[in-house]
Scaffold this motif. Sequence first.
Motif, PDB file in Angstrom:
ATOM      1  N   ALA A  85       0.744  -1.486  -0.251  1.00  0.00           N
ATOM      2  CA  ALA A  85       0.066   0.037   0.059  1.00  0.00           C
ATOM      3  C   ALA A  85       0.795   1.339  -0.010  1.00  0.00           C
ATOM      4  N   PHE A 141      -6.904  -5.539   5.437  1.00  0.00           N
ATOM      5  CA  PHE A 141      -7.141  -4.385   4.907  1.00  0.00           C
ATOM      6  C   PHE A 141      -6.959  -3.292   6.231  1.00  0.00           C
ATOM      7  N   ILE A 145      -3.968  -0.823   5.792  1.00  0.00           N
ATOM      8  CA  ILE A 145      -3.903   0.612   5.221  1.00  0.00           C
ATOM      9  C   ILE A 145      -3.742   1.596   6.500  1.00  0.00           C
TER      10      ILE A 145
END
Length: 261
Positions: A85, A141, A145
Motif C-alpha cells: 500500500a 486491509f 491501510i
Amino acid sequence: KLFVESLQKHGHVVAMTGDGVNDVPALKKANASIAMASGSDAAKNASNIVLLDSDFSSLPSVVNEGRRVINNIRSASSMFLIKTAFSVVLSILTVLLSQAYPFQPIQLTIISIFSIGVPTFLLQFEPNFERVDGKFLRVAFRNAIPSAMAIVFGILIGMAIESMYDFPMKVMSTFNAIQTGIIYTFTLYMVYRPLSKYRFAIIFTMQVLLALAFLFGANFLGLTSLPFNLIVTIIVYSAFSILLVKGFKVIFEKIIKSLGY
C-alpha cells in the motif's frame, strides 16, 4: 438433505458426515462433506474429506488446523499489504512531486526482513483456533491501510522538513527508514493482539535486531547520523502515529460499513 438446506438458509456453514449411498444427496449439498473410509465408494467419491481411520474424533484437530492456517495467514497478509500500500502511494507521490524515492532499496529490505519476513514466518506456527469469521480481506486491509497511511504521512513530513532545511538525501532516507521501521514493528503488536508470551518474545526480538542492524550496519544500509531536530521529530511522530493508526482504523471501519461490507 432437507436438514442441511434448512441450516444453510439460516446462514450456517454445514458439514455432513456419512458412509452410505443414501447419504450422498446430503453430502453433495453440504459445505463440507466427510465420509468414512469404511463406507461405500459412492459416499467417498461425493465427499471432500475421507477419514482414513474411520474415526470421527479426529475431526476437531482437522478443524483447528484449518483455523490456524487461515487466521495466521490473515495476520501475515496484513503485514505484507502495508508495504504494498505505501509503496504504491509513494511511487505516485514521487512522480507527481518530482521527488526522489525516499528510501534506498537495501533499507526497505532490512525493514522487511525484521518486520515482515522473519516474524510472520515464526508466528505461522503458533496455535490460533479462533473461529473463522469470513472477513479475511476486511480485517487484513483494516490492519494494513491505517499503518501504511501513517508511514506515508511520516514521509511527507520528512519531505516538508527537507524543503525547509535542505538536508542531504542520505539524512532524509535515514529519517524515513527509522520512522518506517518504528511504525512497522508497532503494527506487529497491533496485528497480533492479544499478545502471548511467544508473540511478545518474537516481536520484541525483531525490534532489537532491527535496531542493531540500523546501528551496526549503518554504512552498509546507507544510514547516517541525524541532527537533533530530526531525532525529536521521529520521537514525537512515532508517539503520535499510534493515535493516527487507531484513528485511521475507525475511519476505515466506517467507510467499509457505509459500503455495506
